[in-house]
Design a protein around this motif. Structure first.
Motif, PDB file in Angstrom:
ATOM      1  N   ALA A  12      22.376  62.349  10.332  1.00 52.36           N
ATOM      2  CA  ALA A  12      21.478  63.111  11.215  1.00 52.36           C
ATOM      3  C   ALA A  12      22.240  63.718  12.388  1.00 52.36           C
ATOM      4  CB  ALA A  12      20.368  62.204  11.744  1.00 52.36           C
ATOM      5  N   HIS A  13      21.676  64.777  12.908  1.00 47.17           N
ATOM      6  CA  HIS A  13      22.173  65.413  14.123  1.00 47.17           C
ATOM      7  C   HIS A  13      21.254  65.017  15.266  1.00 47.17           C
ATOM      8  CE1 HIS A  13      25.013  68.494  12.361  1.00 47.17           C
ATOM      9  NE2 HIS A  13      24.483  67.902  11.297  1.00 47.17           N
ATOM     10  N   VAL A  14      21.842  64.806  16.438  1.00 51.79           N
ATOM     11  CA  VAL A  14      21.084  64.440  17.634  1.00 51.79           C
ATOM     12  C   VAL A  14      21.256  65.551  18.656  1.00 51.79           C
ATOM     13  CG1 VAL A  14      20.825  62.754  19.500  1.00 51.79           C
ATOM     14  CG2 VAL A  14      21.496  61.987  17.209  1.00 51.79           C
ATOM     15  N   PHE A  50      32.091  55.835  18.442  1.00 52.12           N
ATOM     16  CA  PHE A  50      31.183  56.332  17.400  1.00 52.12           C
ATOM     17  C   PHE A  50      30.428  57.567  17.897  1.00 52.12           C
ATOM     18  CE2 PHE A  50      27.015  56.428  15.327  1.00 52.12           C
ATOM     19  CZ  PHE A  50      27.376  56.420  13.990  1.00 52.12           C
ATOM     20  N   LEU A  51      29.848  57.487  19.100  1.00 53.90           N
ATOM     21  CA  LEU A  51      29.107  58.635  19.643  1.00 53.90           C
ATOM     22  C   LEU A  51      30.046  59.797  19.953  1.00 53.90           C
ATOM     23  CD1 LEU A  51      26.410  56.984  21.945  1.00 53.90           C
ATOM     24  CD2 LEU A  51      26.168  57.871  19.615  1.00 53.90           C
ATOM     25  N   LEU A  52      31.250  59.508  20.406  1.00 51.15           N
ATOM     26  CA  LEU A  52      32.231  60.566  20.661  1.00 51.15           C
ATOM     27  C   LEU A  52      32.556  61.313  19.368  1.00 51.15           C
ATOM     28  CD1 LEU A  52      34.189  62.035  22.562  1.00 51.15           C
ATOM     29  CD2 LEU A  52      35.876  60.250  22.040  1.00 51.15           C
ATOM     30  N   GLN A  67      32.188  65.222  18.586  1.00 49.96           N
ATOM     31  CA  GLN A  67      33.295  66.035  18.080  1.00 49.96           C
ATOM     32  C   GLN A  67      32.946  66.696  16.751  1.00 49.96           C
ATOM     33  OE1 GLN A  67      36.346  62.996  18.186  1.00 49.96           O
ATOM     34  NE2 GLN A  67      37.002  63.586  20.242  1.00 49.96           N
ATOM     35  N   GLY A  68      32.070  66.073  15.981  1.00 47.38           N
ATOM     36  CA  GLY A  68      31.626  66.635  14.714  1.00 47.38           C
ATOM     37  C   GLY A  68      30.371  67.489  14.858  1.00 47.38           C
ATOM     38  N   ASN A  69      30.007  67.799  16.081  1.00 48.54           N
ATOM     39  CA  ASN A  69      28.811  68.606  16.399  1.00 48.54           C
ATOM     40  C   ASN A  69      27.517  67.988  15.892  1.00 48.54           C
ATOM     41  OD1 ASN A  69      30.249  70.636  17.791  1.00 48.54           O
ATOM     42  ND2 ASN A  69      30.861  71.520  15.826  1.00 48.54           N
TER      43      ASN A  69
END
Length: 144
Positions: free
Chosen positions: A90-92, A127-129, A133-135
């Motif tokens: 998922a994207h946030v 993990f959040l970074l 970085q992966g958009n």
């Protein structure tokens, strides 16, 4: 999508486009405001999308009850669901107040990663970074 107050505006267009193009995937929105009857922007449209299955809508009205409830509180309540989405790609997107909300949402996401991902604080931060970085974790936040 996490967008309290006027942070809802870009998500409204995003949801409209996803519906119009038949995009796959879950549209999950956490919206918050002070009072449901005064500040619930686009209420009818959001509730219509929720009723027809185009949107999963989670709302926090911080001043409509004795104990204040914010979007980050809803994220914590839905921790298992949030973690499952993160693991599944998922994207946030976070949009709104940078001074408090964005920080508090980030803290809630860190806690979810630590608890359900069995990570320490450094691993959760990394993990959040990597999501950023992966958009896959993007913030459009501002200070007023």
């Amino acid at each position: 999508m996490i967008g309290p107050g006027t942070g809802i505006a870009p998500f409204r267009a995003f949801i409209q486009e996803r519906i119009a193009t038949g995009s796959s995937g879950d549209n999950l929105l956490y919206f918050g405001c002070r009072h449901e009857n005064k500040d619930f922007l686009y209420k009818n449209e959001l509730e219509t999308w929720s009723k027809n299955g185009s949107l999963r809508l989670k709302v926090a009205f911080s001043r409509d009850q004795d104990k204040k409830v914010y979007v980050q509180d809803l994220l914590r309540e839905d921790a298992s669901d949030i973690w499952r989405h993160l693991k599944n790609g998922a994207h946030v997107y976070v949009c709104g107040d940078a001074r408090h909300m964005a920080h508090d949402v980030h803290k809630a996401l860190l806690e979810i990663c630590q608890q359900l991902g069995h990570m320490n604080s450094e691993q959760a931060g990394t993990f959040l970074l990597h999501l950023e970085q992966g958009n896959r974790y993007q913030k459009d936040v501002w200070v007023t």
